[in-house]
Design an enzyme around this catalytic site. Structure first.
Site, PDB file in Angstrom:
ATOM      1  N   GLY A   9      -5.325  -5.059   5.155  1.00  0.00           N
ATOM      2  CA  GLY A   9      -5.371  -3.749   5.815  1.00  0.00           C
ATOM      3  C   GLY A   9      -6.157  -3.798   7.112  1.00  0.00           C
ATOM      4  O   GLY A   9      -6.909  -2.878   7.446  1.00  0.00           O
ATOM      5  N   ARG A  35       2.056  -4.132   9.677  1.00  0.00           N
ATOM      6  CA  ARG A  35       2.451  -3.880  11.075  1.00  0.00           C
ATOM      7  C   ARG A  35       2.078  -5.077  11.950  1.00  0.00           C
ATOM      8  O   ARG A  35       0.963  -5.187  12.461  1.00  0.00           O
ATOM      9  CB  ARG A  35       1.805  -2.578  11.559  1.00  0.00           C
ATOM     10  CG  ARG A  35       2.482  -1.348  10.949  1.00  0.00           C
ATOM     11  CD  ARG A  35       1.726  -0.082  11.200  1.00  0.00           C
ATOM     12  NE  ARG A  35       0.499   0.034  10.425  1.00  0.00           N
ATOM     13  CZ  ARG A  35      -0.315   1.094  10.439  1.00  0.00           C
ATOM     14  NH1 ARG A  35      -0.013   2.129  11.193  1.00  0.00           N
ATOM     15  NH2 ARG A  35      -1.409   1.119   9.708  1.00  0.00           N
ATOM     16  N   ASP A  58       3.481  -7.116   2.625  1.00  0.00           N
ATOM     17  CA  ASP A  58       3.198  -5.894   1.876  1.00  0.00           C
ATOM     18  C   ASP A  58       2.476  -6.322   0.596  1.00  0.00           C
ATOM     19  O   ASP A  58       3.024  -7.134  -0.172  1.00  0.00           O
ATOM     20  CB  ASP A  58       4.534  -5.195   1.552  1.00  0.00           C
ATOM     21  CG  ASP A  58       4.340  -3.838   0.888  1.00  0.00           C
ATOM     22  OD1 ASP A  58       3.359  -3.668   0.137  1.00  0.00           O
ATOM     23  OD2 ASP A  58       5.184  -2.948   1.116  1.00  0.00           O
ATOM     24  N   TYR A 151      -4.415   8.894  -7.232  1.00  0.00           N
ATOM     25  CA  TYR A 151      -5.241   8.134  -6.284  1.00  0.00           C
ATOM     26  C   TYR A 151      -6.588   7.816  -6.943  1.00  0.00           C
ATOM     27  O   TYR A 151      -7.066   6.680  -6.883  1.00  0.00           O
ATOM     28  CB  TYR A 151      -5.442   8.919  -4.980  1.00  0.00           C
ATOM     29  CG  TYR A 151      -6.342   8.179  -4.000  1.00  0.00           C
ATOM     30  CD1 TYR A 151      -5.924   6.990  -3.398  1.00  0.00           C
ATOM     31  CD2 TYR A 151      -7.623   8.661  -3.692  1.00  0.00           C
ATOM     32  CE1 TYR A 151      -6.749   6.294  -2.522  1.00  0.00           C
ATOM     33  CE2 TYR A 151      -8.454   7.969  -2.811  1.00  0.00           C
ATOM     34  CZ  TYR A 151      -8.009   6.789  -2.227  1.00  0.00           C
ATOM     35  OH  TYR A 151      -8.828   6.093  -1.368  1.00  0.00           O
ATOM     36  N   LYS A 155      -8.279   4.148  -7.830  1.00  0.00           N
ATOM     37  CA  LYS A 155      -9.592   3.695  -7.353  1.00  0.00           C
ATOM     38  C   LYS A 155     -10.564   3.468  -8.513  1.00  0.00           C
ATOM     39  O   LYS A 155     -11.433   2.604  -8.434  1.00  0.00           O
ATOM     40  CB  LYS A 155     -10.144   4.687  -6.317  1.00  0.00           C
ATOM     41  CG  LYS A 155      -9.382   4.634  -4.980  1.00  0.00           C
ATOM     42  CD  LYS A 155      -9.503   3.250  -4.327  1.00  0.00           C
ATOM     43  CE  LYS A 155      -8.853   3.162  -2.963  1.00  0.00           C
ATOM     44  NZ  LYS A 155      -9.078   1.864  -2.307  1.00  0.00           N
ATOM     45  N   PRO A 181     -16.612   4.386  -0.117  1.00  0.00           N
ATOM     46  CA  PRO A 181     -16.853   5.404   0.907  1.00  0.00           C
ATOM     47  C   PRO A 181     -16.404   6.804   0.472  1.00  0.00           C
ATOM     48  O   PRO A 181     -15.466   6.954  -0.316  1.00  0.00           O
ATOM     49  CB  PRO A 181     -15.982   4.938   2.092  1.00  0.00           C
ATOM     50  CG  PRO A 181     -15.478   3.567   1.736  1.00  0.00           C
ATOM     51  CD  PRO A 181     -15.488   3.498   0.251  1.00  0.00           C
ATOM     52  N   PHE A 188      -6.087   7.409   7.266  1.00  0.00           N
ATOM     53  CA  PHE A 188      -5.942   7.658   5.826  1.00  0.00           C
ATOM     54  C   PHE A 188      -5.249   8.999   5.516  1.00  0.00           C
ATOM     55  O   PHE A 188      -4.290   9.045   4.750  1.00  0.00           O
ATOM     56  CB  PHE A 188      -7.340   7.613   5.193  1.00  0.00           C
ATOM     57  CG  PHE A 188      -7.374   7.918   3.729  1.00  0.00           C
ATOM     58  CD1 PHE A 188      -7.153   6.920   2.793  1.00  0.00           C
ATOM     59  CD2 PHE A 188      -7.640   9.206   3.265  1.00  0.00           C
ATOM     60  CE1 PHE A 188      -7.191   7.197   1.428  1.00  0.00           C
ATOM     61  CE2 PHE A 188      -7.672   9.491   1.914  1.00  0.00           C
ATOM     62  CZ  PHE A 188      -7.454   8.484   0.989  1.00  0.00           C
TER      63      PHE A 188
HETATM   64  P1  NDP Z   1      -5.949   3.469   7.107  1.00  0.00           P
HETATM   65  O1  NDP Z   1      -4.704   4.213   6.741  1.00  0.00           O
HETATM   66  O2  NDP Z   1      -6.482   3.619   8.481  1.00  0.00           O
HETATM   67  O3  NDP Z   1      -5.757   1.912   6.805  1.00  0.00           O
HETATM   68  C1  NDP Z   1      -5.076   1.452   5.675  1.00  0.00           C
HETATM   69  C2  NDP Z   1      -4.813  -0.030   5.854  1.00  0.00           C
HETATM   70  O4  NDP Z   1      -4.221  -0.538   4.651  1.00  0.00           O
HETATM   71  C3  NDP Z   1      -3.846  -0.309   6.990  1.00  0.00           C
HETATM   72  O5  NDP Z   1      -4.287  -1.439   7.706  1.00  0.00           O
HETATM   73  C4  NDP Z   1      -2.542  -0.614   6.280  1.00  0.00           C
HETATM   74  O6  NDP Z   1      -1.818  -1.590   7.014  1.00  0.00           O
HETATM   75  C5  NDP Z   1      -3.032  -1.233   4.964  1.00  0.00           C
HETATM   76  N1  NDP Z   1      -2.057  -1.050   3.896  1.00  0.00           N
HETATM   77  C6  NDP Z   1      -1.746   0.108   3.255  1.00  0.00           C
HETATM   78  N2  NDP Z   1      -0.767  -0.115   2.360  1.00  0.00           N
HETATM   79  C7  NDP Z   1      -0.457  -1.434   2.455  1.00  0.00           C
HETATM   80  C8  NDP Z   1       0.496  -2.259   1.813  1.00  0.00           C
HETATM   81  N3  NDP Z   1       1.325  -1.772   0.859  1.00  0.00           N
HETATM   82  N4  NDP Z   1       0.557  -3.575   2.140  1.00  0.00           N
HETATM   83  C9  NDP Z   1      -0.279  -4.076   3.075  1.00  0.00           C
HETATM   84  N5  NDP Z   1      -1.206  -3.355   3.727  1.00  0.00           N
HETATM   85  C10 NDP Z   1      -1.279  -2.037   3.411  1.00  0.00           C
HETATM   86  O7  NDP Z   1      -7.048   3.919   6.029  1.00  0.00           O
HETATM   87  P2  NDP Z   1      -8.561   3.444   5.780  1.00  0.00           P
HETATM   88  O8  NDP Z   1      -8.989   2.425   6.740  1.00  0.00           O
HETATM   89  O9  NDP Z   1      -9.353   4.663   5.623  1.00  0.00           O
HETATM   90  O10 NDP Z   1      -8.381   2.806   4.317  1.00  0.00           O
HETATM   91  C11 NDP Z   1      -8.821   1.503   3.984  1.00  0.00           C
HETATM   92  C12 NDP Z   1      -9.273   1.511   2.535  1.00  0.00           C
HETATM   93  O11 NDP Z   1     -10.383   2.391   2.398  1.00  0.00           O
HETATM   94  C13 NDP Z   1      -8.228   1.994   1.550  1.00  0.00           C
HETATM   95  O12 NDP Z   1      -8.286   1.189   0.396  1.00  0.00           O
HETATM   96  C14 NDP Z   1      -8.663   3.420   1.236  1.00  0.00           C
HETATM   97  O13 NDP Z   1      -8.236   3.843  -0.028  1.00  0.00           O
HETATM   98  C15 NDP Z   1     -10.165   3.252   1.299  1.00  0.00           C
HETATM   99  N6  NDP Z   1     -10.940   4.464   1.486  1.00  0.00           N
HETATM  100  C16 NDP Z   1     -10.721   5.272   2.561  1.00  0.00           C
HETATM  101  C17 NDP Z   1     -11.486   6.417   2.734  1.00  0.00           C
HETATM  102  C18 NDP Z   1     -11.268   7.393   3.840  1.00  0.00           C
HETATM  103  O14 NDP Z   1     -11.750   8.543   3.734  1.00  0.00           O
HETATM  104  N7  NDP Z   1     -10.598   7.030   4.917  1.00  0.00           N
HETATM  105  C19 NDP Z   1     -12.567   6.738   1.792  1.00  0.00           C
HETATM  106  C20 NDP Z   1     -12.679   5.826   0.693  1.00  0.00           C
HETATM  107  C21 NDP Z   1     -11.913   4.726   0.575  1.00  0.00           C
HETATM  108  P3  NDP Z   1      -0.243  -1.553   7.320  1.00  0.00           P
HETATM  109  O15 NDP Z   1       0.196  -0.114   7.291  1.00  0.00           O
HETATM  110  O16 NDP Z   1      -0.107  -2.208   8.661  1.00  0.00           O
HETATM  111  O17 NDP Z   1       0.327  -2.378   6.219  1.00  0.00           O
HETATM  112  C1  8X3 Z   2     -10.756   8.486   0.302  1.00  0.00           C
HETATM  113  C2  8X3 Z   2     -11.721   9.629   0.240  1.00  0.00           C
HETATM  114  O1  8X3 Z   2     -12.126  11.934  -0.821  1.00  0.00           O
HETATM  115  O2  8X3 Z   2      -9.910  11.489   0.100  1.00  0.00           O
HETATM  116  O3  8X3 Z   2     -10.866   7.651  -0.804  1.00  0.00           O
HETATM  117  O4  8X3 Z   2     -10.599  10.454  -1.946  1.00  0.00           O
HETATM  118  S1  8X3 Z   2     -11.047  10.916  -0.649  1.00  0.00           S
END
Ligand code: NDP
Ligand code: 8X3
Length: 251
Positions: A9, A35, A58, A151, A155, A181, A188
């Site tokens: 990611g 991507r 993926d 979700y 997690k 986090p 997200f």
């Molecule tokens: P983003 O959507 O900005 O990033 C998500 C990343 O995950 C992208 O790089 C995407 O890459 C990759 N990804 C998603 N699905 C796939 C897949 N099937 N195969 C390969 N890569 C995948 O979100 P965040 O940076 O916020 O999220 C990162 C992590 O943090 C996640 O696990 C999320 O659950 C977790 N998180 C986020 C929070 C928030 O509030 N933002 C809070 C708590 C946890 P691409 O699309 O290019 O494949």
């Molecule tokens: C991402 C934060 O509060 O949307 O894990 O679940 S929340």
């Protein structure tokens, strides 16, 4: 010799910020995501600082994960740090209205994808008797909130797997860290709400959310401790957030 980190990611949000920070610290990077254009852009940006190798796959596709990680050239195979970050939420709906495709995307990506990547990396760490795995959970790994059902389940599974990995990998000196986090403003919510940018923006209105760099900072802290120290589990929230459901917003 520089250490090697594999970050899933890495095309956006927390993963990308972690890649940028690790590069500043001289860590060679295997950057993963679907991507490819974004991976190539990031590679171009970082290649003056560190060695960068990109893998486009993926995480839900077991064969693709095996093929991509199996294709690593010899000088990339000794991964010191695995950052299991790839994941997303898809939808926010009561259980009786949830879309099965969304459930599949979350369980297959956030849970099974993390397992597939880990399965490809852990044996090397075990044979070398060293390594560090950082799993990105969430406040949703610790609490369940209305409409978050699947979700949150995905997690919670990441949290359980983090604990299970720490137990099973303990004899091999492999560190395992859970990073959880709260609200971080990344792509997200745009993904969760299927491109509805207005709805996504509203999530972060009225308070100061975390940014991806805040979490990258914590991940770097965890992986840069001395050999005898492991950071087991961390929950990081914006100051305005007290729990998954309580956020102090200025209206
Ligand atoms: P983003 O959507 O900005 O990033 C998500 C990343 O995950 C992208 O790089 C995407 O890459 C990759 N990804 C998603 N699905 C796939 C897949 N099937 N195969 C390969 N890569 C995948 O979100 P965040 O940076 O916020 O999220 C990162 C992590 O943090 C996640 O696990 C999320 O659950 C977790 N998180 C986020 C929070 C928030 O509030 N933002 C809070 C708590 C946890 P691409 O699309 O290019 O494949
Ligand atoms: C991402 C934060 O509060 O949307 O894990 O679940 S929340």
């Amino acid at each position: 010799m520089a250490k090697i980190a594999l970050i899933t990611g890495a095309t956006s949000g927390i993963g990308k910020a972690t890649a940028l920070l690790f590069a500043q610290h001289g860590v060679d990077l295997i950057l993963c995501g679907r991507r490819e254009d974004r991976l190539q852009e990031l590679q171009k940006e970082l290649v003056a600082q560190v060695r960068v190798h990109t893998l486009t796959f993926d995480v839900r596709d077991r064969r693709a994960v095996e093929a991509a990680i199996g294709s690593l050239p010899a000088d990339w195979q000794e991964v010191d740090m695995l950052i299991n970050n790839a994941g997303n939420a898809h939808g926010l709906a009561p259980i009786q209205e949830g879309a099965v495709d969304d459930w599949d995307a979350m369980m297959d990506g956030n849970v099974k994808g993390l397992l597939y990547v880990s399965k490809a990396i852990i044996p090397g760490m075990v044979s070398r008797r060293r390594g560090h795995i950082v799993n990105i959970g969430s406040v949703a790994a610790k609490e369940v909130y209305p409409n978050g059902n699947v979700y949150c389940a995905s997690k919670h599974a990441v949290d359980a797997l983090t604990q299970g990995m720490r137990l099973d990998l303990n004899p091999f000196g492999i560190k395992v860290t859970g990073v959880h986090p709260g609200l971080v403003e990344t792509e997200f919510s745009v993904v969760r709400f299927k491109g509805d940018a207005q709805r996504a923006d509203n999530v972060y209105k009225g308070f100061q959310p975390l940014v991806a760099e805040d979490i990258a900072d914590v991940i770097w802290y965890a992986v840069s401790r001395p050999l005898h120290v492991v950071i087991g589990d961390l929950v990081i929230l914006p100051t305005a957030q007290a729990s998954a459901t309580l956020v102090h917003k200025q209206v």
